[in-house]
Scaffold this active site. Structure first.
Site: not given
Ligand SMILES: Cc1ncc(COP(=O)(O)O)c(C=O)c1O
Length: 194
Positions: A181
């Protein structure tokens, strides 16, 4: 090999991380995470930002906080990372996928109403790759049908929709700080609200 992503850390950032390790605050709730929460809330313009282990936990807890439970349905943009749908299932509710607009990769507002039933309780628009979804149209439909809105702003910290930061245009916004990110804490995430 072309890596999907490679986070970059400068000397100052490495020193700051070292200081945290030396302080012994390696779990959450330490002074640096509290400072980070306050800075983040100030940056996006919300009253609160609560840091968590990742954005998946943020989505899950946001839905629980909004009362989503077994038997409910939650509309989810169908082009997303699996965690968006999983967070609904973790509450015992059913994710109901809504088509995206192939030009924006974001939920298509004109496809939302046909998926609403008496069980629908919330919508999760995803700001795909950081491009904000059409929040005015989504919020209008949510108001009309008394639905909660949780923005999946996992990839959208810093993106703006009509002068407001993505993740601040509904009931709750969820951000990810995974290494892929815009900013990263290794693994990490947060939800923010007014
Ligand atoms: C659109 C979206 N939602 C949720 C997530 C989940 O994030 P995390 O890996 O911090 O749990 C991601 C991770 O890439 C994502 O791209």
């Amino acid at each position: 090999m072309i890596p999907l992503t490679k986070p970059f850390f400068n000397r100052k950032e490495i020193e700051q991380v070292q200081k945290v390790l030396e302080s012994g605050w390696v779990a959450g709730q330490g002074p640096v995470s509290n400072k980070f929460e306050k800075k983040l809330a100030k940056y996006v313009g919300t009253k609160y930002a609560i840091t968590l282990s990742n954005c998946t936990a943020a989505l899950h807890l946001s839905l629980l906080a909004l009362g989503i439970k077994s038997g409910d349905e939650v509309l989810v943009a169908d082009y997303t990372f699996p965690a968006t749908g999983h967070s609904v299932m973790y509450c015992g509710a059913k994710p109901v996928f809504v088509d995206i607009n192939p030009k924006t990769y974001n939920i298509e507002p004109s496809m939302i109403e046909q998926k609403i039933t008496s069980k629908t309780k919330a919508i999760i628009p995803v700001h795909a790759f950081g491009q904000p979804a059409e929040m005015d149209a989504i919020n209008e439909l949510a108001e009309k049908h008394r639905l909660k809105v949780v923005e999946d702003a996992a990839c959208a910290l810093g993106a703006k929709y009509k002068n407001k930061y993505a993740g601040t245009i509904s009931d709750v916004g969820c951000f990810s700080f995974h290494g892929r990110k815009g900013i990263t804490t290794g693994e990490g995430g947060c939800y923010s609200y007014r």
